[in-house]
Write a protein that holds these residues in place. Structure first.
Motif, mmCIF file in Angstrom:
data_model
loop_
_atom_site.group_PDB
_atom_site.id
_atom_site.type_symbol
_atom_site.label_atom_id
_atom_site.label_comp_id
_atom_site.label_asym_id
_atom_site.label_seq_id
_atom_site.Cartn_x
_atom_site.Cartn_y
_atom_site.Cartn_z
ATOM 1 N N GLU A 123 3.228 15.194 0.846
ATOM 2 C CA GLU A 123 2.126 14.265 1.102
ATOM 3 C C GLU A 123 2.643 12.837 1.237
ATOM 4 O OE1 GLU A 123 -1.844 15.862 -1.072
ATOM 5 O OE2 GLU A 123 -0.060 15.747 -2.382
ATOM 6 N N LYS A 124 3.608 12.481 0.409
ATOM 7 C CA LYS A 124 4.192 11.140 0.495
ATOM 8 C C LYS A 124 4.893 10.941 1.835
ATOM 9 C CE LYS A 124 4.837 10.559 -4.500
ATOM 10 N NZ LYS A 124 5.801 10.383 -5.621
ATOM 11 N N GLU A 125 5.601 11.945 2.288
ATOM 12 C CA GLU A 125 6.310 11.836 3.563
ATOM 13 C C GLU A 125 5.339 11.737 4.731
ATOM 14 O OE1 GLU A 125 8.925 15.174 3.632
ATOM 15 O OE2 GLU A 125 10.317 14.325 2.146
ATOM 16 N N GLU A 126 4.230 12.451 4.642
ATOM 17 C CA GLU A 126 3.204 12.370 5.679
ATOM 18 C C GLU A 126 2.616 10.959 5.747
ATOM 19 O OE1 GLU A 126 1.777 14.287 8.169
ATOM 20 O OE2 GLU A 126 3.658 15.373 7.839
ATOM 21 N N GLU A 127 2.409 10.362 4.582
ATOM 22 C CA GLU A 127 1.850 9.008 4.544
ATOM 23 C C GLU A 127 2.859 7.987 5.065
ATOM 24 O OE1 GLU A 127 -1.679 6.864 3.985
ATOM 25 O OE2 GLU A 127 -1.220 9.005 4.029
ATOM 26 N N GLU A 128 4.127 8.187 4.776
ATOM 27 C CA GLU A 128 5.165 7.305 5.316
ATOM 28 C C GLU A 128 5.202 7.408 6.842
ATOM 29 O OE1 GLU A 128 8.752 8.487 3.407
ATOM 30 O OE2 GLU A 128 8.179 7.667 1.443
ATOM 31 N N LYS A 129 5.044 8.613 7.346
ATOM 32 C CA LYS A 129 5.017 8.826 8.792
ATOM 33 C C LYS A 129 3.818 8.109 9.414
ATOM 34 C CE LYS A 129 4.957 12.599 12.201
ATOM 35 N NZ LYS A 129 4.901 14.082 12.369
ATOM 36 N N SER A 185 0.834 -1.207 0.000
ATOM 37 C CA SER A 185 0.000 0.000 0.000
ATOM 38 C C SER A 185 0.864 1.251 0.000
ATOM 39 C CB SER A 185 -0.925 0.007 1.220
ATOM 40 O OG SER A 185 -1.830 -1.070 1.172
ATOM 41 N N LEU A 186 1.955 1.210 0.763
ATOM 42 C CA LEU A 186 2.857 2.364 0.804
ATOM 43 C C LEU A 186 3.561 2.541 -0.534
ATOM 44 C CD1 LEU A 186 3.754 4.605 2.679
ATOM 45 C CD2 LEU A 186 5.626 3.151 3.445
ATOM 46 N N ASP A 187 3.914 1.426 -1.180
ATOM 47 C CA ASP A 187 4.527 1.506 -2.514
ATOM 48 C C ASP A 187 3.574 2.169 -3.502
ATOM 49 O OD1 ASP A 187 6.779 0.275 -1.560
ATOM 50 O OD2 ASP A 187 6.265 -1.713 -2.327
ATOM 51 N N ALA A 188 2.283 1.853 -3.369
ATOM 52 C CA ALA A 188 1.277 2.445 -4.254
ATOM 53 C C ALA A 188 1.180 3.947 -4.043
ATOM 54 C CB ALA A 188 -0.090 1.794 -4.016
ATOM 55 N N VAL A 189 1.325 4.380 -2.793
ATOM 56 C CA VAL A 189 1.315 5.811 -2.496
ATOM 57 C C VAL A 189 2.513 6.486 -3.163
ATOM 58 C CG1 VAL A 189 1.566 7.546 -0.666
ATOM 59 C CG2 VAL A 189 0.036 5.592 -0.337
ATOM 60 N N GLY A 190 3.660 5.813 -3.107
ATOM 61 C CA GLY A 190 4.867 6.372 -3.710
ATOM 62 C C GLY A 190 4.751 6.579 -5.204
ATOM 63 N N ALA A 191 3.879 5.787 -5.827
ATOM 64 C CA ALA A 191 3.705 5.889 -7.281
ATOM 65 C C ALA A 191 2.651 6.925 -7.679
ATOM 66 C CB ALA A 191 3.321 4.528 -7.847
ATOM 67 N N LYS A 192 1.953 7.467 -6.689
ATOM 68 C CA LYS A 192 0.897 8.440 -6.988
ATOM 69 C C LYS A 192 1.474 9.796 -7.394
ATOM 70 C CE LYS A 192 -2.895 6.718 -4.084
ATOM 71 N NZ LYS A 192 -3.772 7.041 -2.935
ATOM 72 N N ASP A 193 0.686 10.536 -8.141
ATOM 73 C CA ASP A 193 1.081 11.880 -8.560
ATOM 74 C C ASP A 193 0.658 12.883 -7.493
ATOM 75 O OD1 ASP A 193 1.986 14.031 -9.985
ATOM 76 O OD2 ASP A 193 0.236 14.127 -11.329
ATOM 77 N N ILE A 194 1.372 12.816 -6.360
ATOM 78 C CA ILE A 194 1.105 13.742 -5.254
ATOM 79 C C ILE A 194 2.426 14.367 -4.832
ATOM 80 C CG2 ILE A 194 -0.960 12.543 -4.428
ATOM 81 C CD1 ILE A 194 0.767 11.154 -2.336
ATOM 82 N N SER A 195 2.351 15.379 -3.979
ATOM 83 C CA SER A 195 3.560 16.095 -3.584
ATOM 84 C C SER A 195 4.451 15.224 -2.704
ATOM 85 C CB SER A 195 3.189 17.371 -2.827
ATOM 86 O OG SER A 195 2.652 17.043 -1.556
#
Length: 297
Positions: free
Chosen positions: A155-161, A142-152
């Motif tokens: 935002e990716k760092e917040e999701e990793e946190k 799921s986190l890998d999928a977030v990394g592939a998204k077209d977001i800032s």
């Protein structure tokens, strides 16, 4: 005839959703969720309808031996094949229906490790998930999928946190489960097996860490299934196709986790680039062998 879950059990699923009380958004405070017994009875009705005579547990003596190890203070891990979203309900149901005191208690002790998507997807899926006690994690996929998204990047760092917080809390919750004598159930593939997609049968590297954290384990193979992917809606669980089938869940002999892991590692060459994956590969090979042997029966 509409043989989808939604078509055959739509009204029941609506009732389940009404009784749902699980978190719709997971954070570090909501990773452990007790079974919702008000919903579980609906799931057992669905299994009553669709499990044909002859369905049940294979190698019951292995399930009982594993239970006795846990009763004697060992931490217990179940690693199980994953074909449908009825796999977890079936093992709890079959242990309960076996009808002996030990098997009923075993059914109550099972805590499944589940991805947060089951809570966050939609109310119907969430209701299905909360039939049984779970520790909810933020899966690597799921986190890998977030990394592939077209977001800032922010935002990716917040999701990793968020993922780190959830998974740290989940590990603490699992430790508490072990201390209470509960049994952790994990699907080592991390996803349901999809026909024609062999990558969905590959074990997750993270499973190696479970072998280091637990004392004893059993492998559980599954033969037969009452749910099938709907080719028209393969990603919608509620649109899975329902069939009446004989289903057997078969347990391996009890395995010492440390001994198993050390044996695999000692067999590897010194320059093996990913020894952790090799231990998980051995788990998946064991499950596949069990599955094929029982398929022949």
């Amino acid at each position: 005839m509409d043989n989808t879950l939604a078509g055959k059990y739509g009204s029941m699923i609506k009732e389940m959703a009404k009784k749902s009380r699980a978190a719709a958004k997971i954070d570090e405070t909501s990773v452990y969720e007790e079974a919702n017994k008000d919903i579980q009875k609906y799931m057992f009705t669905l299994l009553d309808d669709n499990l044909l005579p002859g369905s049940g547990l294979g190698n019951v003596e292995n399930f009982k031996a594993f239970y006795n190890e846990v009763q004697n203070g060992k931490s217990g891990l179940i690693l199980m094949e994953h074909y449908t979203n009825l796999d977890l309900p079936e093992i709890v149901y079959m242990l309960d229906k076996y009808g002996e005191d030990w098997s009923k208690d075993f059914a109550e002790k099972i805590v499944a490790v589940a991805g947060m998507k089951l809570n966050e997807a939609d109310p119907a899926v969430r209701a299905f998930a909360e039939c049984f006690t779970r520790v909810v994690i933020y899966p690597t996929r799921s986190l890998d999928a977030v990394g592939a998204k077209d977001i800032s990047q922010e935002e990716k760092e917040e999701e990793e946190k968020r993922a780190r917080k959830i998974n740290f809390a989940a590990m603490r919750a699992m430790d508490a489960c072990k201390k209470r004598g509960q049994v952790i159930l994990v699907f080592p593939s991390g996803t349901r097996y999809r026909p024609g997609k062999p990558e969905t049968k590959k074990g997750l590297r993270e499973i190696d860490s479970y072998l280091r954290l637990f004392d004893k384990m059993i492998l559980v193979s599954i033969n037969g299934k009452c749910l099938h992917f709907n080719p028209e809606c393969p990603d919608n669980m509620i649109m899975d196709l329902v069939t009446q089938e004989k289903v057997t869940l078969t347990a391996s002999p009890v395995i010492d986790c440390k001994e198993f892991r050390n044996k695999i590692l000692e067999s590897l060459p010194a320059d093996e680039p990913d020894p952790k994956q090799k231990t998980v590969d051995a788990i998946m090979e064991g499950l596949e062998k069990m599955h094929m042997e029982n398929e022949g029966k």
